[in-house]
Structures are given as structure tokens and as C-alpha cells.
Scaffold this active site. Structure first.
Site, PDB file in Angstrom:
ATOM      1  N   ASP A 107      10.494  -4.460   4.038  1.00  0.00           N
ATOM      2  CA  ASP A 107       9.432  -3.446   4.006  1.00  0.00           C
ATOM      3  C   ASP A 107      10.003  -2.084   3.606  1.00  0.00           C
ATOM      4  O   ASP A 107      10.937  -1.599   4.246  1.00  0.00           O
ATOM      5  CB  ASP A 107       8.791  -3.376   5.404  1.00  0.00           C
ATOM      6  CG  ASP A 107       7.461  -2.678   5.406  1.00  0.00           C
ATOM      7  OD1 ASP A 107       7.294  -1.705   4.646  1.00  0.00           O
ATOM      8  OD2 ASP A 107       6.581  -3.083   6.189  1.00  0.00           O
ATOM      9  N   HIS A 141       5.983  -5.160   2.761  1.00  0.00           N
ATOM     10  CA  HIS A 141       4.839  -4.634   3.505  1.00  0.00           C
ATOM     11  C   HIS A 141       3.528  -5.298   3.092  1.00  0.00           C
ATOM     12  O   HIS A 141       2.635  -5.475   3.914  1.00  0.00           O
ATOM     13  CB  HIS A 141       4.753  -3.127   3.246  1.00  0.00           C
ATOM     14  CG  HIS A 141       3.838  -2.397   4.164  1.00  0.00           C
ATOM     15  ND1 HIS A 141       4.222  -2.010   5.438  1.00  0.00           N
ATOM     16  CD2 HIS A 141       2.561  -1.963   4.020  1.00  0.00           C
ATOM     17  CE1 HIS A 141       3.218  -1.373   6.010  1.00  0.00           C
ATOM     18  NE2 HIS A 141       2.196  -1.323   5.176  1.00  0.00           N
ATOM     19  N   SER A 169       0.982  -1.967  10.391  1.00  0.00           N
ATOM     20  CA  SER A 169       1.297  -0.736   9.675  1.00  0.00           C
ATOM     21  C   SER A 169       0.898   0.491  10.516  1.00  0.00           C
ATOM     22  O   SER A 169       1.352   0.604  11.652  1.00  0.00           O
ATOM     23  CB  SER A 169       0.639  -0.748   8.305  1.00  0.00           C
ATOM     24  OG  SER A 169       1.166   0.272   7.502  1.00  0.00           O
TER      25      SER A 169
HETATM   26  P1  4NP Z   1      -0.263   1.399   5.938  1.00  0.00           P
HETATM   27  O1  4NP Z   1       1.260   1.833   5.903  1.00  0.00           O
HETATM   28  O2  4NP Z   1      -0.867   1.608   7.261  1.00  0.00           O
HETATM   29  O3  4NP Z   1      -0.238   0.003   5.438  1.00  0.00           O
HETATM   30  O4  4NP Z   1      -0.936   2.323   4.923  1.00  0.00           O
HETATM   31  C1  4NP Z   1       1.770   3.078   6.116  1.00  0.00           C
HETATM   32  C2  4NP Z   1       2.778   3.450   5.285  1.00  0.00           C
HETATM   33  C3  4NP Z   1       3.352   4.684   5.427  1.00  0.00           C
HETATM   34  C4  4NP Z   1       2.901   5.527   6.409  1.00  0.00           C
HETATM   35  C5  4NP Z   1       1.898   5.145   7.267  1.00  0.00           C
HETATM   36  C6  4NP Z   1       1.314   3.907   7.119  1.00  0.00           C
HETATM   37  N1  4NP Z   1       3.471   6.782   6.489  1.00  0.00           N
HETATM   38  O5  4NP Z   1       2.988   7.613   7.265  1.00  0.00           O
HETATM   39  O6  4NP Z   1       4.414   7.057   5.763  1.00  0.00           O
END
Ligand code: 4NP
Length: 595
Positions: free
Chosen positions: A528, A560, A449
Site C-alpha cells: 500500500d 490499496h 482506509s
Molecule cells: P482512502 O485512503 O480512504 O482510500 O481515500 C486515504 C489515503 C490517504 C489519506 C487518507 C485516506 N491521507 O490522508 O493521506
């Protein structure tokens, strides 16, 4: 190190079958918790007197509301869209039996929910909007209030729904809200402009919340009727002596405030300011109070979660649900420690190390956590455990923007993602080499992520530092991703960048695809909806155009958020096989073919 794919298969299978436990509280005279015990995230309950357990759900569970001791029901969400995070809200009886829908509300991204025994208040997002909703068990549902920002419901009771979020549209602050159900009035409350205020909990019309308005984050009680604000007062001094940085959870038990307070990646439980001794590590979920006893689930980096019975002032907590690692895996996870290093601009960065290699310096991984408002802590993580147990030394920095070290530190990435936080990741490699942990010729960068995003950026902007990289569910291009995001993730990106769209191109890995020089492994869930696949497919095209060496694993019917062991295997196994191939002693770096 011992190599071989079959060994890695065995390792991953053993690790994912280690159950996790996180308590939701007590209901119907039983302890209720989420566990992966039978291969999927599921709700379970336990009668601690007899030791008898009941499995409450079959299909995977996405989230659940804290329980109410006076209600036998447990409310939870389930993804009904093969990972696209469109949820239905359901409930089950704590003793077992059939699960039932809470209402016929249409599936949407439910990102926070609370339960008062009869009603469920939740915040949900569609492509167009975010709103506060209310549903009744077995009854109807209604939209109560449209939100024009990112905010989370955290409790419902009597005439109030409370929560917190970015309500003043300042990306660096959080305010609490108090919504009056009878009148539809919405009060946004902050004790001081510029402060951070979080996760309000209700009891008898009073609001308990965390605020940093006096400096360090502390607990306060606000009375919305009189407007009076007081510091939560305790009869015992342990809490103040511990001097926590933040809180993972808090609430009232029979009129007394309890708090799971944290510092340096570990948490402790306090009841009326008195410590309830628990094993070293992290308390998962909330404490459950039942028949005058207190139950907690606790883990650390080297030991998976167990459920304990604990009591204030007395000695050793008693194991109620045990959990043990195979000896050969436990050995690899023994050497885990916490430190801080100075980054490029003098800022101290907290870091966790797990020395899984028998060599020192050895083949290693700079592990970049997701979020970015999250952290690596002294807590069981199947991802960290698998990398270390596969025989690598792991350096896992809590780069600026991580939680756990105060709001000033957490907000340092706002308006600067992929900037100075990436600098901290690069410095983690340097520090790991200086400490004699990482062999400079065998260092990978890896993350999921936001951690996958940083991995791609690190591979493109600092190509000579890495032997290889593994990016799971990564962000390849901010503009493309923004266009595909629903209302809450559009807001998320706006807050993260503090509205500075002019940075999107410079901070997107797609801008540097031609600069990647080390082998790259991309692993991505097909469905995702947080970090969608399409921008990553375009990134792969660019890699192809420039003749780069990479492998790609696109995992079908998956989103995700991992909710089954099978999904965890599909994410972890290709990563470990790839690391094993590229970091093994003497492995030749791949030579890209001529384009
Ligand atoms: P995470 O996923 O690292 O699992 O929280 C994300 C989801 C979206 C974004 C960044 C990380 N975003 O910047 O939109």
C-alpha cells in the site's frame, strides 16, 4: 445467528463472484464497461443488438478514460508494481484483440486521464512532483505542465486540456483550469472566490462544469475565448424539479447536455433536463449512447449492478445484462434504509442502515467509509453486503466531510480530521442503539482506509464503546505517513489538515495505542502506497508493548486498491471471521494477558 467459518467462506466466495458493471460509454459501435465478471477488474464490450460480449483485457485494470463514440479505442491504466500504484497507460480495440502501450512513458501514479480519440492527457505523480502529461496512441509522450497542488485532468479536445483542483491553494475551494496546448498558457478559472468548481468537460471549445458559486451545485458553460459564463439551459423541467445536490457525471451528446444528478445517495439521468427513467439506486459510470438508445448500469444496496436500456419519457427500463443474488443472501439484504440523526452539536448526519441480523436489537457494526471525501450510498458494495449477509446490523454514517450533501458539509472535516467527524461516528452508535437496531453490548467499529483510521481512533479514544474493531488499510500515524507519501498524497494530507501539522500527534491513533481495550483486527496490504504498512507495524509494536489483544493480517503482493476477487477475499474473510467470533451472542470478551 448461524455461525461457522465454512459458511463465511461460502458467503464471501458467492459475494465476490457477483460481477460489478460500470459503463465508460460507447466505442466502435459497442458499449464499453469495466466489470469483475471473470475475477479481475477488466474491460469488456457488448453489442446490444446481438448480445455478444468481448473481453478486452486479461490482467487487472486500474482505471480507464471515458470512451469517444467516434474512436474504436479504449484507453486504460494498469498497475505494474504489485499494488504500489505505478501505472502504465495502454489501449485496446473495443471489438477485442491485443492490448498495446499508449507510449513508453515511465510508470507513475496516474490519478486522472482523458482521451480525445488520438491523444491521452493525464495527471501523474512521482515521489517529487505532480504534472500534466500528454501521450499519443502508439507515439511519444511529454510533460506539459508541473502542478504545485492537487489537480485532476478531466478532458482533452482541440487546443484544450481541462481539469480542476485546489489551484488557489485554499483547502476549501476547487477551481477549474483551461490549458492551451498550442501556447502552454494555463488559465485558472473560478466564477467567485470561495466557490467549488469541478470536473470540466469540453465540446466545441466550450467548457461544461459543476459550480456552487450561486448556492446549490449546478451546471454551467464557460467559453474560454470570450470569458462568457452561462448556466446550462434545459428544454425540460424534470432536472430543476428534482433539484439535485451534486452530479456524478455530465457531458454532451450531439450538442445536448446530459447529467447524472444525485441527491440523498441516489442518482438519476437527465437529457436536456428531461428524466430518463432508471431503476432506484446509483448509476455506475456514464450513460452510453448507441444507435439512438441509452444504456446505463444501475445498482442499489440490496441489488448488484445490472445493465439496462432506457429511454426518455418511456416506462420500464429493459434489462440488457442481468445480475442476481443467491436467495439466502438476498434475504439478508432486504431491510436497507436511509435516515438522518442529530449529532452531538445538532448537525444532521445522513446514515444508511442494513439490518442483516435476524435479531433487533442485534449484533452490529458501525461501518465507517473511506475517503474521507466519499460516501455510503444506495449502491452495491461488496463490503457492506458481506457484513450484513454475515448476519449483522450495519449502521453506516455519512459523517461530516462526506460527499453527496453539498460542499459546505463536505469541507467540514478540513482542518479537523479525526475530530468532529469522529464525534459523528460515536453518535451513530448511540443512534443505532436508540433505534433498537444495535445491541449495546455487541457493537463493532469497522472501516477501510480513512475508515480504518477512524476505527483505530475510535478504539483508542472511546475504548469502552466497542466490543471489537476491524481496521483495513488504516492510518496509524500522520507524521510517519506523510514522510512516506508521494507528491499527491503529501498534498492530500496538507489539504485535509488545512496545514495544521500541530494536530498530527493528537489525531494519530498511535498516540492512543495504550488506551485500546477491546480486541482489534488489523488487515493491511503489504504494498500500500496511500496508507503505507510501516506506521501500522509500529502501531502493532505499541499494542504489543501494552499487552493488547489483536490479530494482524498482512496481505502480500497487494496494494490499496482492490483489483481482483482473490484480493477481496483476503481482505473480507479475516474481517468476517473476526466479527463472527467477537459479536456472536454470548461470546466472552477477550481478556488481555498481563504485559
Ligand atoms: P482512502 O485512503 O480512504 O482510500 O481515500 C486515504 C489515503 C490517504 C489519506 C487518507 C485516506 N491521507 O490522508 O493521506
Amino acid at each position: 445467528m448461524e455461525g461457522g467459518v465454512s459458511r463465511l467462506v461460502r458467503l464471501v466466495e458467492e459475494l465476490v463472484s457477483i460481477p460489478t458493471y460500470a459503463l465508460l460509454g460507447s466505442a466502435g459501435g459497442r458499449i464499453v464497461y469495466l466489470s469483475t465478471k471473470e475475477g479481475v477488474v477488466s474491460l469488456w464490450s457488448l453489442d446490444p443488438a446481438s448480445g455478444e460480449t468481448a473481453r478486452l483485457t486479461e490482467a487487472p485494470v486500474s482505471g480507464a478514460a471515458p470512451t469517444r463514440p467516434e474512436s474504436p479505442h479504449v484507453v486504460f491504466t494498469r498497475d505494474v508494481s504489485r499494488g504500489r500504484e505505478l501505472h502504465r497507460i495502454l489501449y485496446a480495440d473495443a471489438a477485442g484483440g491485443e492490448e498495446k502501450p499508449v507510449s513508453d512513458a515511465p510508470p507513475m501514479r496516474v490519478f486522472a486521464l482523458a482521451f480525445d480519440g488520438e491523444r491521452v492527457a493525464f495527471t501523474g505523480a512521482t515521489a517529487e512532483e505532480m504534472a500534466i502529461y500528454m501521450a499519443r496512441l502508439g507515439g511519444g509522450w511529454e510533460k506539459l505542465y508541473s502542478l504545485d497542488t492537487m489537480a485532476f485532468v478531466t478532458d482533452v479536445e482541440g487546443d484544450y486540456i481541462v481539469g480542476y483542483g485546489n489551484l488557489r491553494h485554499d483547502p476549501r475551494t476547487n477551481e477549474i483550469f483551461v490549458y492551451r496546448i498550442s501556447t502552454g498558457e494555463m488559465e485558472v478559472y473560478t466564477p467567485r472566490d470561495g466557490s467549488n468548481n469541478k470536473a470540466p468537460r469540453l465540446s466545441g471549445g466550450r467548457v461544461l462544469f459543476e459550480s456552487n458559486f450561486e448556492g446549490r451545485s449546478r451546471l454551467y458553460v464557460y467559453d474560454p475565448d470570450s470569458g462568457v459564463l452561462e448556466r446550462a439551459g434545459f428544454s425540460h423541467g424534470d432536472y430543476d424539479a428534482y433539484d439535485p445536490v451534486e452530479h456524478d457525471a455530465y457531458g454532451w451528446h450531439e450538442g445536448i447536455v446530459w447529467a447524472v444528478a444525485k441527491k440523498e445517495g441516489r442518482s438519476r439521468l437527465f437529457l436536456d433536463g428531461r428524466e430518463v427513467p432508471t431503476p432506484r439506486g446509483t448509476i455506475h459510470g456514464v450513460p452510453a449512447f448507441l444507435h439512438g438508445r441509452i444504456y446505463v448500469a444501475v445498482s442499489n444496496i440490496s441489488e448488484p449492478p445490472r445493465i439496462y436500456e432506457a429511454s426518455p419519457g418511456s416506462g420500464e427500463p429493459r434489462v440488457v445484462v442481468d445480475n442476481r443474488l443467491p436467495e439466502w443472501i438476498a434475504e439478508r439484504l432486504q431491510r436497507a434504509w436511509f435516515a438522518r440523526y442529530r449529532s452531538f452539536d445538532g448537525l444532521w448526519i445522513p446514515v444508511y442502515v442494513v439490518e442483516g441480523s435476524s435479531e433487533r436489537p442485534g449484533p452490529g457494526v458501525v461501518y465507517v467509509h473511506g475517503g474521507p471525501w466519499s460516501e455510503v450510498r444506495d449502491m452495491w458494495s461488496v463490503m457492506l453486503a458481506s457484513i450484513a449477509a454475515a448476519g449483522f446490523n450495519v449502521v453506516a454514517p455519512n459523517f461530516r466531510g462526506s460527499t453527496g450533501y453539498g460542499d459546505e458539509f463536505r469541507t467540514m472535516d478540513i482542518g479537523d480530521p479525526g475530530g468532529r467527524d469522529l464525534g459523528d461516528v460515536v453518535e451513530a452508535r448511540r443512534w443505532g442503539i436508540e433505534q433498537g437496531i444495535l445491541d449495546p453490548s455487541r457493537v463493532a467499529v469497522m472501516g477501510y482506509s480513512y475508515g480504518g483510521y477512524m476505527t483505530l481512533l475510535a478504539m483508542g479514544r472511546h475504548p469502552n464503546l466497542w466490543r471489537c474493531g476491524v481496521a483495513g488499510a488504516s492510518v496509524a500515524d500522520w507524521e510517519e505517513m506523510y514522510g512516506m507519501s508521494d507528491a499527491i498524497f503529501k498534498k492530500f494530507i496538507e489539504v485535509l489538515f488545512a496545514g495544521r501539522r500541530e494536530l498530527w500527534r493528537e489525531r494519530s491513533p498511535s498516540t492512543y495505542a495504550d488506551k485500546v481495550s477491546a480486541p482489534l483486527c488489523l488487515i493491511h496490504p503489504q504494498n500500500d502506497t496511500r496508507t503505507p504498512l510501516k506506521p501500522v507495524l509500529r502501531y502493532m509494536e505499541k499494542l504489543l508493548d501494552h499487552g493488547k489483544v489483536f490479530e494482524a493480517h498482512i496481505v502480500p503482493d497487494m496494494g490499496h486498491v482492490l483489483t481482483t476477487m482473490e484480493e477481496a477475499v483476503k481482505m473480507l474473510l479475516p474481517a468476517l471471521i473476526f466479527l463472527d467470533k467477537h459479536l456472536r451472542a454470548g461470546a466472552e470478551p477477550s481478556t488481555p494477558p498481563a504485559p
